[in-house]
Design an enzyme around this catalytic site. Sequence first.
Site, PDB file in Angstrom:
ATOM      1  N   GLU B  64       1.846  -5.306   8.037  1.00 10.28           N
ATOM      2  CA  GLU B  64       1.108  -6.243   7.223  1.00 10.28           C
ATOM      3  C   GLU B  64       0.475  -7.431   7.557  1.00 10.28           C
ATOM      4  O   GLU B  64      -0.874  -7.660   7.285  1.00 10.28           O
ATOM      5  CB  GLU B  64       1.943  -6.260   5.794  1.00 10.28           C
ATOM      6  CG  GLU B  64       2.279  -5.026   5.005  1.00 10.28           C
ATOM      7  CD  GLU B  64       3.248  -4.167   5.626  1.00 10.28           C
ATOM      8  OE1 GLU B  64       3.968  -4.675   6.381  1.00 10.28           O
ATOM      9  OE2 GLU B  64       3.614  -2.873   4.937  1.00 10.28           O
ATOM     10  N   HIS B 133       9.893  -2.915  -5.725  1.00  9.51           N
ATOM     11  CA  HIS B 133       8.863  -2.220  -5.628  1.00  9.51           C
ATOM     12  C   HIS B 133       8.216  -2.310  -7.000  1.00  9.51           C
ATOM     13  O   HIS B 133       7.289  -1.489  -7.421  1.00  9.51           O
ATOM     14  CB  HIS B 133       9.050  -0.688  -5.387  1.00  9.51           C
ATOM     15  CG  HIS B 133       8.959  -0.392  -3.873  1.00  9.51           C
ATOM     16  ND1 HIS B 133       9.687  -0.914  -3.036  1.00  9.51           N
ATOM     17  CD2 HIS B 133       8.372   0.683  -3.300  1.00  9.51           C
ATOM     18  CE1 HIS B 133       9.311  -0.399  -1.699  1.00  9.51           C
ATOM     19  NE2 HIS B 133       8.697   0.660  -1.957  1.00  9.51           N
TER      20      HIS B 133
HETATM   21  C1  LIG Z   1       6.901  -3.251   4.299  1.00  7.51           C
HETATM   22  C2  LIG Z   1       6.661  -2.001   3.749  1.00  7.51           C
HETATM   23  N1  LIG Z   1       5.218  -1.183   3.898  1.00  7.51           N
HETATM   24  C3  LIG Z   1       5.331  -0.245   3.600  1.00  7.51           C
HETATM   25  C4  LIG Z   1       6.142   0.460   2.736  1.00  7.51           C
HETATM   26  C5  LIG Z   1       5.758   1.935   2.108  1.00  7.51           C
HETATM   27  N2  LIG Z   1       6.410   2.987   2.950  1.00  7.51           N
HETATM   28  C6  LIG Z   1       7.742   3.337   2.321  1.00  7.51           C
HETATM   29  S1  LIG Z   1       8.445   4.465   3.501  1.00  7.51           S
HETATM   30  C7  LIG Z   1       7.114   4.274   4.786  1.00  7.51           C
HETATM   31  C8  LIG Z   1       7.158   4.881   6.067  1.00  7.51           C
HETATM   32  C9  LIG Z   1       8.217   4.637   6.882  1.00  7.51           C
HETATM   33  O1  LIG Z   1       7.944   5.560   7.965  1.00  7.51           O
HETATM   34  P1  LIG Z   1       9.403   5.643   8.949  1.00  7.51           P
HETATM   35  O2  LIG Z   1       9.709   4.173   9.422  1.00  7.51           O
HETATM   36  O3  LIG Z   1       8.907   6.284  10.185  1.00  7.51           O
HETATM   37  O4  LIG Z   1      10.411   6.381   8.265  1.00  7.51           O
HETATM   38  P2  LIG Z   1      10.548   7.932   7.576  1.00  7.51           P
HETATM   39  O5  LIG Z   1       9.979   7.797   6.226  1.00  7.51           O
HETATM   40  O6  LIG Z   1       9.618   8.726   8.732  1.00  7.51           O
HETATM   41  O7  LIG Z   1      12.003   8.187   7.488  1.00  7.51           O
HETATM   42  C10 LIG Z   1       6.021   3.437   4.193  1.00  7.51           C
HETATM   43  C11 LIG Z   1       5.023   2.982   4.702  1.00  7.51           C
HETATM   44  C12 LIG Z   1       7.212   0.168   2.429  1.00  7.51           C
HETATM   45  N3  LIG Z   1       8.366   0.419   1.474  1.00  7.51           N
HETATM   46  N4  LIG Z   1       7.613  -1.322   2.865  1.00  7.51           N
END
Ligand SMILES: Cc1ncc(C[n+]2csc(CCOP(=O)(O)OP(=O)(O)O)c2C)c(N)n1
Lengths: 357, 357, 323, 323
Positions: B64, B133
């Site tokens: 971000e 959230h």
């Molecule tokens: C700081 C932040 N940015 C965006 C999000 C929204 N978000 C939740 S899970 C996620 C994806 C995470 O991807 P990854 O680390 O690959 O984990 P996976 O879901 O594949 O297990 C996002 C973008 C968040 N929760 N926190």
Amino acid sequence: MLETTRQITQAEAIREALEQAMDEDERVILIGEGVPDPKGVFGTTSGLQERFGTARVFDMPLAENGMTGICIGAAISGLRPVMVHQRIDFTLLCMDQLINNAAKWRYMFAGQVNVPLVIRVIVGRGWGQGPQHAQSLQALFAHVPGLKVVMPSSGYDAKGMLLAAIRDDNPVIFIEHRWLHGITDEVPTLPYTVALNKAMLRRPGKDATVVAFSFMVIETLLVAKALVDLGIDLEVIDARAVRPLDMTTIIESVQRTGVLIVADTAWKTGGIAGEVVAAVAEAAFNSLRQPPLRIALPDLPAPTSHHLSKDYYPDALHLARAIVSHLNVAVADIELVNRLHRSTPHDVPQREFCGPF
Amino acid sequence: MLETTRQITQAEAIREALEQAMDEDERVILIGEGVPDPKGVFGTTSGLQERFGTARVFDMPLAENGMTGICIGAAISGLRPVMVHQRIDFTLLCMDQLINNAAKWRYMFAGQVNVPLVIRVIVGRGWGQGPQHAQSLQALFAHVPGLKVVMPSSGYDAKGMLLAAIRDDNPVIFIEHRWLHGITDEVPTLPYTVALNKAMLRRPGKDATVVAFSFMVIETLLVAKALVDLGIDLEVIDARAVRPLDMTTIIESVQRTGVLIVADTAWKTGGIAGEVVAAVAEAAFNSLRQPPLRIALPDLPAPTSHHLSKDYYPDALHLARAIVSHLNVAVADIELVNRLHRSTPHDVPQREFCGPF
Amino acid sequence: MNKALSTSRIKSLYRVMLRIRRVEESIAERYAAQEMRCPVHLSIGQEAIAAGVCAALTQQDGVFSGHRAHAHYLAKGGDLTAMLAEIYGKAEGCCKGIGGSMHMIDLAAGFLGAVPIVGATVPLAVGAAWAARLRGENKVITVFLGDGTFEEGVVYESINFAVLHRLPVLFVCENNLYACYTRLSTRQPERPIHGVAAACGCNVMLADGNDALAVYDVASRAVADLRSGNQPVFLECATYRWREHCGPNNDDDLGYRPAAEVAKWQAFCPINQLATLLNARPEGQDFITHSEQEISKEINDAFTAALAGSIPQQADLPGYLYA
Amino acid sequence: MNKALSTSRIKSLYRVMLRIRRVEESIAERYAAQEMRCPVHLSIGQEAIAAGVCAALTQQDGVFSGHRAHAHYLAKGGDLTAMLAEIYGKAEGCCKGIGGSMHMIDLAAGFLGAVPIVGATVPLAVGAAWAARLRGENKVITVFLGDGTFEEGVVYESINFAVLHRLPVLFVCENNLYACYTRLSTRQPERPIHGVAAACGCNVMLADGNDALAVYDVASRAVADLRSGNQPVFLECATYRWREHCGPNNDDDLGYRPAAEVAKWQAFCPINQLATLLNARPEGQDFITHSEQEISKEINDAFTAALAGSIPQQADLPGYLYA
Ligand SMILES: Cc1ncc(C[n+]2csc(CCOP(=O)(O)OP(=O)(O)O)c2C)c(N)n1
Ligand SMILES: Cc1ncc(C[n+]2csc(CCOP(=O)(O)OP(=O)(O)O)c2C)c(N)n1
Ligand SMILES: [Mg+2]
Ligand SMILES: [Mg+2]
């Protein structure tokens, strides 16, 4: 117990609080950019690494968010970190860890874990501190449930509140003002605490209540002293606590004086001065004899040039003029000028200050 | 011009604003986590990558602060980025770039460069959005000179203010509320703008002024409708603009009604509701017939359990009770319950909502 | 690995994975009832990493996780009923209903916390390791993170400090190729994630993230290394999420993942792989049947208990805010 | 490099460096008068990097910098009087007095901005390069950063995006071994900075940061690469700061840097090195003498003009806040 006192600067008082906190509790550790360096964060950390060793007194990489998270991780694992930022502006890099994690960790987990963490931050001013090095961001923290926020003005309170903050089991944002570091005060040698949630009546008076924050307490006391000769008797409250605000003390005072004036070091709009006004308006409306008044920075980032910072920061004379006009008292401006004109340069904390920081 | 209108959801209105902005100005680009994905940020970005191509409609890494800085760099170099965050909570990671850079870049360089940047952020609520959230952080942005901050409540305003924000040469924080996305409104098909600094009188009334922000406008209008039968005539102002607040409209209303009530989506202490109260108390003190009142969230992070979120968010019934009691009108509680009890689950925006997000 | 040991290891890993799978499936099935009123990020398909890593840890060792935490919580020994009660928003939940699925904690089990801000717990793990070092505790702290999470600057900052001070941290990167609907190649250039960690000074290890035995072996080596004071370990495991990013369903109708890719990964089911091994051993089939039965009963009981839990009280909330 | 070209290159690099050095020395000398009322971070000792890199750029190319920006601003062609006026807080300053030494800009020269929050301009450079790409401008954007700045997560995030999209960014890391008083080894583990950048997918180049010709050569290669669409370049240059971190003086009495280290680096003076080369060529000595005279006059005139500048007006400030 506290009989032995002596005059020391606020920087020395802070250093002493750190030293005594580390002495009394081996879980206390101290970390921050420059903490063990020769300047020792304006002298507030000098000699502590020599005294407590490199395992407890740490420098750190330039990585505010990560390092804050690391301190939170340490705090929930049995340490009591004190983290220092040379400028509060740098904490904008770690709002995520401070607000999303530190403030909420205990609550999110229904009280199973505490976060005993102190974040010392310094508000800059003058000598070219400019837009990114002179913000006074207490309002951003004051809005956040789970944080405690304090802004002591005296050396006595700085020491006592820092000791209280370190002993407290919650995250505390401890806001210092660069221009207070050099001011001397009578400070006890032994450890003691000052409550983190209590304002202090610095000067009783009957005509108006002025609630002042941090460095504005110094300016307000100058004004009060000057105005008394002119027939205006100000009651001065040093807010000290920003979250929670001590509304009890403030409202009691307003009930006596009928007038509320708030002097803050930050931008006016959306600042903590507005919160004080709103809380008083809600809870003590009928005690107010006239509209409340906020005296704060204009809604502009700090300009660097000393020509421009001159009128940016309300000093004692500005304050006196605003108060006199607000109270609608007939006082010749020259009386204020004679009493309150600042003869030292307006952009340095002490006459001997000659930069660079 | 605006003759053709039709009922669409606020999500669709936002999508349409983006599409029209990108159509009219090729410098507009759209970026954010999930922008081109099948869910299209709750449908607000669906189909835009297909329409405008991968050079102008972008997904982004989870970064971000860096990505915000990248958007600022693009904005000062001739593009007009619109950046989207699925939750406003994530902006705590980019406060540095937003406050230290975006808000100050033009000012720091004495007006030589503009930062035409829109940050769309969504406030979460209900269905387990919980402590990290569901924050409503408008006060943090509203304190910062150099930012503009808006919170439209209607689909009409959402489209018009988003178009205005994108055409504006300053950084604008455009705050959406997840519970508004699904509400339908009469929205013109053609592009149009709504000013970023004007509140709107949604309902004239004579007994009290209620200034409401974002989703609280919906609840307040329900209350106003219910109370009119009971002899209470509320004037409802949709604040829309958060920075700058439209104090002119608010004060004019208070001068008519003599009573100020503010309903905000955020924590009470240090929130924008306090700023409204303070500004009115300063400027229209003598118009106030009684203490002002803030209705806002308790000073606690949002709990996740629907059992706990029930009383956390003040709904229309809570609001009505608070207002009736504040106005000291004798109304049987059952009258309020009969009119305002929410029969749909309290933790979903629409009846058909069934998770997961 | 001698054969007897290996069989018991296979059994225990199998059982841990099966339990996670059945719990997640049960959550998915019951989600439609709309009583679990919070987002859920299921771990189906990724069980081997949680199982393999946690098997290499002791109860004293600490674990942190993020939004997709059920598997880690369960593998580390977190209480199942408390987890389900939490998802149902009950007072008996591990966060007394304040957190829901995206917030998990079980201090007794050494599960130190999971929260949904991506990357948020990574520095906490480093801080916990730092505290353990200063307090003279011989603990290893593990943090699970996704491929997407690796993009956050805070992860890089955390790794730098951990390496600088040689802290006992095991970073486990579950690379499932996606963050929500976004493919890795849209977010990161073509270079290995573990390559960055290695350049930052981590001791890098790799394991097939769908092979629980392999994960266990590598993680055991990592943990032994960390206990002997070597530098932090970054363990990258390739794996795949079967269900939608958030929620109970499949979402492959949306077309963001190639069907062949999904099929290929589902063919490498971590549980089936161990089932095949078990089936080849005496009483393996019995063990499987037996495990299914035990787990099924445990899960049913846990759901019953969770659903019977009490309603948390609003009045208690303020007490949790400050110590 | 043919000899004639090389001589003119040496001369121009020498002159740029000498000018920076003399400007910084003049600032230092006059600082005690307390009319430059802002922090100053001098570049003395590090001139070769600014000179060498900027010589490889065109006026259209953009440059960003941080707190220690004077050298970059001057090397890129920034207006000297506007810089001094800014430091004196005058209305004729490049930020009309709002910024002081830590904020520099000269759009006409392609100097796009410097601000003192460490790392703050690094993503801006990437964003500017992204804009240049989308707008079809064949620009290279350079950002100067210190070894300390490299620790900020935002730098890592910026590099990731730049590499992902192959943006024309030249990251120049001036590794002077210290951030304020803190040695690199207290902040980063023993692994090269450029190794991390390489693992992130940057095209890594190295140069002796006290040899302006070497910096120029490498930077020219980098710029040519970037113009032809290759991946971002990370150029690491070893160098050393001679004066105190912030302020006009030497601070080696504080003992945070070994005296032998300071002496060693001062022996590699970037300006003396080129002076030696020049002295070996016909008219080299004349060129040096002449340059000193010209520069001295230019600096004196610039100080005079800056000091004679007008006082900025508070009333103008609100007009700068919003467009
Ligand atoms: C700081 C932040 N940015 C965006 C999000 C929204 N978000 C939740 S899970 C996620 C994806 C995470 O991807 P990854 O680390 O690959 O984990 P996976 O879901 O594949 O297990 C996002 C973008 C968040 N929760 N926190
Ligand atoms: C975000 C942030 N953190 C801390 C500082 C204080 N600070 C100013 S310069 C500096 C050191 C920077 O070191 P480096 O990047 O190596 O540059 P150098 O000073 O050596 O040229 C620090 C820590 C800052 N300005 N911004
Ligand atoms: Mg992933
Ligand atoms: Mg350096």
